[in-house]
Design a protein around this motif. Structure first.
Motif, mmCIF file in Angstrom:
data_model
loop_
_atom_site.group_PDB
_atom_site.id
_atom_site.type_symbol
_atom_site.label_atom_id
_atom_site.label_comp_id
_atom_site.label_asym_id
_atom_site.label_seq_id
_atom_site.Cartn_x
_atom_site.Cartn_y
_atom_site.Cartn_z
ATOM 1 N N VAL A 192 -4.766 -7.672 8.973
ATOM 2 C CA VAL A 192 -5.672 -6.432 8.472
ATOM 3 C C VAL A 192 -7.109 -7.036 8.508
ATOM 4 C CG1 VAL A 192 -6.258 -4.717 7.162
ATOM 5 C CG2 VAL A 192 -3.765 -4.943 7.808
ATOM 6 N N CYS A 193 -7.563 -6.778 9.681
ATOM 7 C CA CYS A 193 -9.319 -7.115 9.619
ATOM 8 C C CYS A 193 -10.086 -5.828 9.658
ATOM 9 C CB CYS A 193 -9.524 -8.017 10.552
ATOM 10 S SG CYS A 193 -11.378 -8.295 10.921
ATOM 11 N N ARG A 194 -10.957 -5.695 8.453
ATOM 12 C CA ARG A 194 -11.704 -4.360 8.515
ATOM 13 C C ARG A 194 -12.786 -4.496 7.539
ATOM 14 N NH1 ARG A 194 -6.844 -1.608 4.773
ATOM 15 N NH2 ARG A 194 -7.189 -3.068 2.836
ATOM 16 N N GLY A 195 -13.615 -3.376 7.321
ATOM 17 C CA GLY A 195 -15.028 -3.661 6.473
ATOM 18 C C GLY A 195 -14.621 -3.950 5.015
ATOM 19 N N ALA A 196 -15.429 -4.645 4.515
ATOM 20 C CA ALA A 196 -15.430 -4.980 3.103
ATOM 21 C C ALA A 196 -15.452 -4.091 2.248
ATOM 22 C CB ALA A 196 -16.743 -6.083 2.686
ATOM 23 N N ASP A 197 -15.764 -2.762 2.552
ATOM 24 C CA ASP A 197 -15.496 -1.932 1.479
ATOM 25 C C ASP A 197 -14.122 -1.319 1.070
ATOM 26 O OD1 ASP A 197 -15.142 -0.748 4.262
ATOM 27 O OD2 ASP A 197 -15.621 1.241 3.900
ATOM 28 N N LEU A 198 -13.246 -1.894 2.058
ATOM 29 C CA LEU A 198 -11.833 -1.570 1.700
ATOM 30 C C LEU A 198 -11.020 -2.776 1.061
ATOM 31 C CD1 LEU A 198 -10.917 0.324 4.956
ATOM 32 C CD2 LEU A 198 -10.863 1.203 2.530
ATOM 33 N N LEU A 199 -11.854 -3.438 0.586
ATOM 34 C CA LEU A 199 -11.146 -4.828 0.109
ATOM 35 C C LEU A 199 -10.435 -4.421 -1.332
ATOM 36 C CD1 LEU A 199 -10.900 -7.842 -0.266
ATOM 37 C CD2 LEU A 199 -13.038 -8.072 -1.571
ATOM 38 N N ASP A 200 -11.230 -3.585 -1.882
ATOM 39 C CA ASP A 200 -10.716 -3.231 -3.423
ATOM 40 C C ASP A 200 -9.297 -2.205 -3.271
ATOM 41 O OD1 ASP A 200 -12.636 -4.472 -4.653
ATOM 42 O OD2 ASP A 200 -13.960 -2.481 -5.076
ATOM 43 N N SER A 201 -9.381 -1.525 -2.074
ATOM 44 C CA SER A 201 -8.015 -0.830 -1.873
ATOM 45 C C SER A 201 -6.720 -1.874 -1.597
ATOM 46 C CB SER A 201 -8.114 0.167 -0.726
ATOM 47 O OG SER A 201 -9.307 0.899 -1.033
ATOM 48 N N SER A 202 -7.179 -2.999 -1.241
ATOM 49 C CA SER A 202 -5.905 -3.804 -0.664
ATOM 50 C C SER A 202 -4.853 -3.985 -1.658
ATOM 51 C CB SER A 202 -6.440 -5.075 -0.207
ATOM 52 O OG SER A 202 -7.513 -4.966 0.589
ATOM 53 N N PRO A 203 -5.126 -4.358 -2.764
ATOM 54 C CA PRO A 203 -4.183 -4.555 -3.917
ATOM 55 C C PRO A 203 -3.132 -3.361 -3.825
ATOM 56 C CG PRO A 203 -6.150 -5.578 -4.761
ATOM 57 C CD PRO A 203 -6.341 -4.861 -3.762
ATOM 58 N N ARG A 204 -3.635 -2.016 -3.914
ATOM 59 C CA ARG A 204 -3.002 -0.936 -4.068
ATOM 60 C C ARG A 204 -2.017 -0.925 -3.051
ATOM 61 N NH1 ARG A 204 -7.391 2.642 -3.920
ATOM 62 N NH2 ARG A 204 -8.043 1.684 -5.848
ATOM 63 N N GLN A 205 -2.736 -0.918 -1.661
ATOM 64 C CA GLN A 205 -1.881 -1.135 -0.477
ATOM 65 C C GLN A 205 -0.759 -2.064 -0.340
ATOM 66 O OE1 GLN A 205 -4.709 -0.874 2.828
ATOM 67 N NE2 GLN A 205 -5.668 1.004 2.111
ATOM 68 N N ALA A 206 -1.193 -3.241 -0.819
ATOM 69 C CA ALA A 206 -0.136 -4.399 -0.902
ATOM 70 C C ALA A 206 1.148 -4.154 -1.689
ATOM 71 C CB ALA A 206 -0.811 -5.617 -1.300
ATOM 72 N N TRP A 207 0.664 -3.478 -2.968
ATOM 73 C CA TRP A 207 1.648 -3.026 -3.712
ATOM 74 C C TRP A 207 2.843 -2.070 -3.096
ATOM 75 C CZ3 TRP A 207 2.920 1.808 -5.782
ATOM 76 C CH2 TRP A 207 3.661 1.642 -6.711
ATOM 77 N N LEU A 208 2.190 -1.066 -2.498
ATOM 78 C CA LEU A 208 3.129 0.067 -1.724
ATOM 79 C C LEU A 208 3.897 -0.613 -0.567
ATOM 80 C CD1 LEU A 208 3.972 3.011 -1.642
ATOM 81 C CD2 LEU A 208 1.732 3.423 -0.213
ATOM 82 N N ALA A 209 3.345 -1.513 -0.041
ATOM 83 C CA ALA A 209 3.881 -2.139 1.006
ATOM 84 C C ALA A 209 4.962 -2.832 0.629
ATOM 85 C CB ALA A 209 3.037 -3.072 2.039
ATOM 86 N N ASP A 210 5.002 -3.518 -0.302
ATOM 87 C CA ASP A 210 6.030 -4.437 -0.929
ATOM 88 C C ASP A 210 7.228 -3.075 -1.390
ATOM 89 O OD1 ASP A 210 7.185 -6.768 -1.756
ATOM 90 O OD2 ASP A 210 6.677 -5.892 -4.036
ATOM 91 N N ARG A 211 6.685 -1.983 -2.052
ATOM 92 C CA ARG A 211 7.751 -1.012 -2.622
ATOM 93 C C ARG A 211 8.556 -0.569 -1.534
ATOM 94 N NH1 ARG A 211 7.505 -0.266 -8.169
ATOM 95 N NH2 ARG A 211 9.479 0.997 -7.681
ATOM 96 N N LEU A 212 7.887 -0.480 -0.198
ATOM 97 C CA LEU A 212 8.784 0.210 0.960
ATOM 98 C C LEU A 212 9.159 -0.938 1.886
ATOM 99 C CD1 LEU A 212 5.696 2.869 1.808
ATOM 100 C CD2 LEU A 212 7.753 3.188 0.656
ATOM 101 N N GLY A 213 9.263 -2.261 1.309
ATOM 102 C CA GLY A 213 10.147 -3.036 2.093
ATOM 103 C C GLY A 213 9.131 -3.569 3.287
ATOM 104 N N PHE A 214 8.019 -3.729 3.393
ATOM 105 C CA PHE A 214 7.181 -4.026 4.463
ATOM 106 C C PHE A 214 6.667 -5.396 3.913
ATOM 107 C CE2 PHE A 214 6.435 0.455 5.119
ATOM 108 C CZ PHE A 214 7.248 0.392 6.376
ATOM 109 N N THR A 215 6.303 -6.308 4.861
ATOM 110 C CA THR A 215 5.770 -7.645 4.587
ATOM 111 C C THR A 215 4.314 -7.335 4.454
ATOM 112 O OG1 THR A 215 7.366 -8.597 6.184
ATOM 113 C CG2 THR A 215 5.369 -9.942 5.595
#
Ligand code: GLU
Length: 302
Positions: A192-215
């Motif tokens: 996932v390559c995107r603007g630095a403004d979304l860096l702070d959202s990444s842990p939240r998204q990674a947590w959800l990805a993990d909960r949903l069974g995604f890598t």
């Protein structure tokens, strides 16, 4: 096929900052031998009649830079059921708070993301019924005070708290954080390559990805384009889209050259040419990729 992606929202023509992020996302993906996917993030614009037209122009602009993609373009507005199904197994609750109530209850400085203070997390059935009579609730995920760690090519390891963030807004629209995670997961996005403004959202998204069974994907957050006042570049900053620049005599090749120069890459005139020039070199070590890029519309590329 493992892939990178670019996921614009069809609000207006892509500006130089969006185009630069797209070019870098394409370059990171193709240089790593990955597929590259295009996704139109139109959940907020689903009822805006100009959105399909704007999206078409955005895709045409990317093509003009020499950016190609694999397979069909995915449109989030056509996938509402998919987000509902994906979220069905999560522990969620109804939230009746207004933005203002959340702002008042949290101590975050104005303008930054306010972690949800958990006001509605433990309402009784009777309390919920009473609130439902006057307000339609949003749906939040119960994160249990979790935190998550991500790896970013530039920022390194980043750990962030995961609050009970919104999955569905009060009008039923899936929230960005849910849709992006479900789509990246189902589409096989590994980078996932995107603007630095979304860096702070990444842990939240990674947590959800993990909960949903995604890598969880690998992240690459690149520098944002800013105006001469240091604020995030916007359409109102002047001639910052391909169409506006064309009127000033700059063609797509001139723009690619400018974007390359802004990132410390060889000043060439198409995405394919950059890839040919940098392939096999540690091009991402260029500091300019990660710094904010100051755009002065008074000095357009030529
Ligand atoms: N649609 C988002 C935007 O245009 C990008 C989301 C993402 O790359 O995760 O800002």
């Amino acid at each position: 096929m493992p892939a990178g992606r670019f996921a614009p929202s069809p609000t207006s023509d892509l500006h130089l900052g969006n185009l630069r992020t797209a070019l870098l996302a394409w370059l990171f993906a193709r240089d790593a031998g990955l597929g590259f996917l295009l996704r139109v993030e139109d959940l907020d614009q689903q009822r805006v009649s100009a959105a399909p037209h704007v999206a078409r122009r955005q895709l045409a602009d990317l093509s003009a830079l020499g950016i190609d993609w694999d397979g069909e373009v995915v449109r989030q507005s056509e996938r509402l059921e998919i987000y509902r199904d994906a979220a069905a197994g999560l522990d969620t609750y109804e939230c009746f708070c207004t933005r203002r109530e959340i702002a008042e209850a949290s101590r975050a400085p104005h303008g930054s993301y306010r972690p949800y203070p958990g006001t509605c997390a433990h309402l009784t059935e009777a309390q919920r019924a009473e609130r439902r009579a006057t307000r339609v609730p949003a749906i939040r995920v119960r994160s249990g005070g979790a935190s998550a760690t991500i790896t970013d090519l530039h920022a390194g390891t980043l750990t962030g708290a995961v609050d009970d963030f919104v999955l569905f807004r009060a009008d039923g629209t899936p929230a960005y954080n849910l849709a992006v995670v479900v789509d990246d997961g189902l589409q096989g996005v590994t980078q996932v390559c995107r603007g630095a403004d979304l860096l702070d959202s990444s842990p939240r998204q990674a947590w959800l990805a993990d909960r949903l069974g995604f890598t969880v994907p690998r992240y690459v957050h690149v520098g944002l384009a800013v105006n001469t006042a240091g604020k995030r570049l916007a359409k109102r900053d002047g001639a910052v889209s391909l169409a506006a620049l064309a009127e000033l005599g700059a063609d797509a090749g001139d723009v690619v050259a400018e974007l390359c120069a802004s990132a410390g890459l060889p000043r060439v005139r198409s995405a394919g040419e950059v890839l040919d020039r940098v392939r096999g070199t540690p091009w991402w070590q260029s500091e300019a990729i990660w710094r904010p890029w100051v755009v002065d519309p008074a000095r357009p590329p030529r």
